[in-house]
Scaffold this active site. Sequence first.
Site, PDB file in Angstrom:
ATOM      1  N   LYS A   1       0.663  -1.105  -0.104  1.00 51.72           N
ATOM      2  CA  LYS A   1       0.136   0.217   0.210  1.00 51.72           C
ATOM      3  C   LYS A   1       0.685   1.273  -0.089  1.00 51.72           C
ATOM      4  CE  LYS A   1      -1.697   2.854   2.498  1.00 51.72           C
ATOM      5  NZ  LYS A   1      -1.676   4.702   2.064  1.00 51.72           N
TER       6      LYS A   1
ATOM      7  N   GLY B   1       6.729   5.172   8.089  1.00 50.40           N
ATOM      8  CA  GLY B   1       6.408   6.454   7.612  1.00 50.40           C
ATOM      9  C   GLY B   1       6.743   6.747   9.554  1.00 50.40           C
ATOM     10  N   SER B   2       6.057   8.051   9.791  1.00 51.83           N
ATOM     11  CA  SER B   2       6.272   8.630  11.146  1.00 51.83           C
ATOM     12  C   SER B   2       5.521   7.791  12.089  1.00 51.83           C
ATOM     13  CB  SER B   2       4.767   9.544  10.601  1.00 51.83           C
ATOM     14  OG  SER B   2       3.828   9.383  10.944  1.00 51.83           O
ATOM     15  N   THR B   3       6.915   8.217  13.094  1.00 45.07           N
ATOM     16  CA  THR B   3       6.767   7.845  14.113  1.00 45.07           C
ATOM     17  C   THR B   3       4.677   7.702  14.850  1.00 45.07           C
ATOM     18  OG1 THR B   3       8.509   8.203  15.005  1.00 45.07           O
ATOM     19  CG2 THR B   3       7.354   8.032  16.906  1.00 45.07           C
TER      20      THR B   3
ATOM     21  N   GLY C   1       3.243   4.747  13.231  1.00 46.22           N
ATOM     22  CA  GLY C   1       4.227   3.689  13.901  1.00 46.22           C
ATOM     23  C   GLY C   1       3.271   2.963  14.946  1.00 46.22           C
TER      24      GLY C   1
ATOM     25  N   GLU D   1      10.272   0.835  10.374  1.00 49.67           N
ATOM     26  CA  GLU D   1      11.315   2.050  10.348  1.00 49.67           C
ATOM     27  C   GLU D   1      10.241   3.748  10.230  1.00 49.67           C
ATOM     28  OE1 GLU D   1      14.061   1.073   9.370  1.00 49.67           O
ATOM     29  OE2 GLU D   1      14.154  -0.236   9.647  1.00 49.67           O
TER      30      GLU D   1
HETATM   31  P1  NAP Z   1       2.657   8.360   7.254  1.00 50.54           P
HETATM   32  O1  NAP Z   1       1.814   9.905   7.802  1.00 50.54           O
HETATM   33  O2  NAP Z   1       2.882   8.219   8.450  1.00 50.54           O
HETATM   34  O3  NAP Z   1       2.228   7.134   6.270  1.00 50.54           O
HETATM   35  C1  NAP Z   1       3.478   6.176   5.841  1.00 50.54           C
HETATM   36  C2  NAP Z   1       1.979   5.144   4.966  1.00 50.54           C
HETATM   37  O4  NAP Z   1       1.214   5.444   6.431  1.00 50.54           O
HETATM   38  C3  NAP Z   1       1.711   5.935   4.231  1.00 50.54           C
HETATM   39  O5  NAP Z   1       1.089   4.675   2.772  1.00 50.54           O
HETATM   40  C4  NAP Z   1      -0.255   6.290   5.245  1.00 50.54           C
HETATM   41  O6  NAP Z   1      -0.964   6.178   4.345  1.00 50.54           O
HETATM   42  C5  NAP Z   1      -0.027   4.947   5.873  1.00 50.54           C
HETATM   43  N1  NAP Z   1      -0.968   5.282   7.241  1.00 50.54           N
HETATM   44  C6  NAP Z   1      -1.167   6.692   7.479  1.00 50.54           C
HETATM   45  N2  NAP Z   1      -1.967   6.524   8.806  1.00 50.54           N
HETATM   46  C7  NAP Z   1      -1.963   4.983   8.694  1.00 50.54           C
HETATM   47  C8  NAP Z   1      -3.108   4.721  10.122  1.00 50.54           C
HETATM   48  N3  NAP Z   1      -3.766   5.120  10.724  1.00 50.54           N
HETATM   49  N4  NAP Z   1      -3.151   2.701   9.639  1.00 50.54           N
HETATM   50  C9  NAP Z   1      -2.683   2.355   8.513  1.00 50.54           C
HETATM   51  N5  NAP Z   1      -1.753   3.070   8.006  1.00 50.54           N
HETATM   52  C10 NAP Z   1      -2.175   4.340   7.854  1.00 50.54           C
HETATM   53  O7  NAP Z   1       4.146   9.306   6.938  1.00 50.54           O
HETATM   54  P2  NAP Z   1       4.259  10.570   5.774  1.00 50.54           P
HETATM   55  O8  NAP Z   1       3.993  11.326   6.119  1.00 50.54           O
HETATM   56  O9  NAP Z   1       3.766   9.024   4.255  1.00 50.54           O
HETATM   57  O10 NAP Z   1       6.146  10.082   5.676  1.00 50.54           O
HETATM   58  C11 NAP Z   1       6.840  10.495   6.446  1.00 50.54           C
HETATM   59  C12 NAP Z   1       7.376   9.905   7.464  1.00 50.54           C
HETATM   60  O11 NAP Z   1       8.499   8.941   7.143  1.00 50.54           O
HETATM   61  C13 NAP Z   1       8.265  10.751   8.349  1.00 50.54           C
HETATM   62  O12 NAP Z   1       8.193  10.247   9.903  1.00 50.54           O
HETATM   63  C14 NAP Z   1       9.638  10.167   8.112  1.00 50.54           C
HETATM   64  O13 NAP Z   1      10.862  10.420   8.663  1.00 50.54           O
HETATM   65  C15 NAP Z   1       9.185   8.765   7.964  1.00 50.54           C
HETATM   66  N6  NAP Z   1      10.064   7.952   6.915  1.00 50.54           N
HETATM   67  C16 NAP Z   1      11.048   6.560   7.818  1.00 50.54           C
HETATM   68  C17 NAP Z   1      12.134   5.917   6.767  1.00 50.54           C
HETATM   69  C18 NAP Z   1      12.833   5.842   7.492  1.00 50.54           C
HETATM   70  O14 NAP Z   1      13.228   4.128   6.932  1.00 50.54           O
HETATM   71  N7  NAP Z   1      13.022   4.864   9.491  1.00 50.54           N
HETATM   72  C19 NAP Z   1      11.822   6.067   5.806  1.00 50.54           C
HETATM   73  C20 NAP Z   1      11.271   7.173   5.255  1.00 50.54           C
HETATM   74  C21 NAP Z   1       9.908   8.186   5.809  1.00 50.54           C
HETATM   75  P3  NAP Z   1      -1.313   7.448   3.634  1.00 50.54           P
HETATM   76  O15 NAP Z   1      -0.553   8.604   3.017  1.00 50.54           O
HETATM   77  O16 NAP Z   1      -2.719   7.492   2.774  1.00 50.54           O
HETATM   78  O17 NAP Z   1      -2.239   8.312   4.522  1.00 50.54           O
END
Ligand code: NAP
Length: 480
Positions: free
Chosen positions: A175, A228-230, A233, A250
Amino acid sequence: MVTAWKCLINGQWVDSRSGRTLPVWNPATEEQIGTVPECGPEDLDEAVKAARAALDGPWGKMSAADRGRLIHKAGELLYQRLDDIAKLETANQGKPIFESSKIDVPWSANCYQYFAGWATKITGDTIGISPGSFNYTLKEPVGIVGAIVPWNFPVLLATWKLAPALAAGCAVILKPASQTPVTALKLGEIFTDAGFPPGTVQVITGPGAKTGMAMATHPGIDKISFTGSTATGVELMKACATTLKKITLELGGKSPNIVFADADLDSAARGAASGIFYNKGEVCAAGSRLFVQEKAHDDLVARLLDRTGKLLQGDPTDPKVRVGPQVSREQQESILRYIGSGKEQGAKCVAGGEKNAVNGKGFFVKPTVFTEVRPEMKIAQEEIFGPVLSVMRFKEPEEVVRLANDTCYGLASAVWTSDVKKAHRTARALKAGTVWVNTYGIFDPAVPFGGYKMSGFGRDLGRECLEGYLNTKSVWVDLS
Ligand code: NAP
């Protein structure tokens, strides 16, 4: 042109059962470039059934060598389609074409090649410690993996999940993020064209809170691999607890980049700039906190500002451009709020500090540098996920280690020094999953990547990440 993309479920390109769609935008032009299906639980059910059929059937029965061959072929096809996929990545994500075509897509292809080799090298142990019995272990795929990925490196981070999971023999339901779903669908085409059995790799699109959450709670999915975001997570981990699903996380970061006065300051300035401005700061491992030893502070900042001033921001399809637009208006506004807070809390904005546009369009933020930042300020503590650097001073090595570790995150870090002992001592003292010494932001599929603390657990990449996609079974044989 607005393209109506479809999802990949059970080898077929389909709309969502509900017929609902989500819009897809170009963040540089602010134009809609397409739609993707808004998949719901009923679409997920179908994908889970197809994945199970693949595992019980052709995919599960395939030899490791054939599995490796298919993964290798996927990497080859990605190389062949590099130009088209890189262009699409740039159109949807806003990252400069230089990055999509020279880094993201080729690195992804390399990743498939690396993990293709692992398919034939996954073995258990023989444990013959008791004279009356014999034991051996089997390494088996965990089953169906739900891979949920963010929008900052759409092809690359999907690949970091897909390549090892497939090498381990799992089926994957991917996804992508709602802002950047289209290149994940292109990856789906690659797996189909490479000859993977239907159901082995499926791509469903839809909102995280609905589609992603349905994956976390679905009893038929065996593991969630999330980047994704903490905050998300934490929610996902709670949701996975209801079915005791395995999960690797991650997550975010606020990575310290430490420059000692004895460092090669030109290299350090280059690393500081690329560490925060690469992919317009939308990087989990961005070196967003720059700690500079007092004696070198002004010199280093001057070199950094010189580099920052020369970075070309603009149309991301121009090969000379190094800083594109943020992924969305929402992200641009969030970054601008952080910049406002830095100014209000008394940090000194010495570069950027405002939005930008090309022909009046695009979600651009100028590369921004704050000096005189204090560790307790919001811009020094929270992940901004944009081109905003917080520069802080330090005097002693012990002090900077304490400051560097003083955050809830622990994803990456770097140390710049010409003193080998100091470099290794600091590397040991930093609480982070990655430490770069006299460099920043290098990756390789063979090197594990992941977090300490609130940056998550489990690892992507390297031999180590395969364990996350495997179960160990002990088999006892009576010899008495
Ligand atoms: P995000 O809002 O957490 O979204 C990541 C993914 O999770 C998207 O596919 C999102 O779908 C989905 N998602 C959101 N809410 C969800 C929920 N309640 N249940 C299940 N899935 C859900 O993060 P982002 O804003 O896209 O990405 C930025 C973050 O990712 C930053 O914090 C960054 O540091 C982190 N990141 C970490 C790494 C690593 O390797 N550690 C690498 C890259 C990025 P939707 O888009 O449809 O909301």
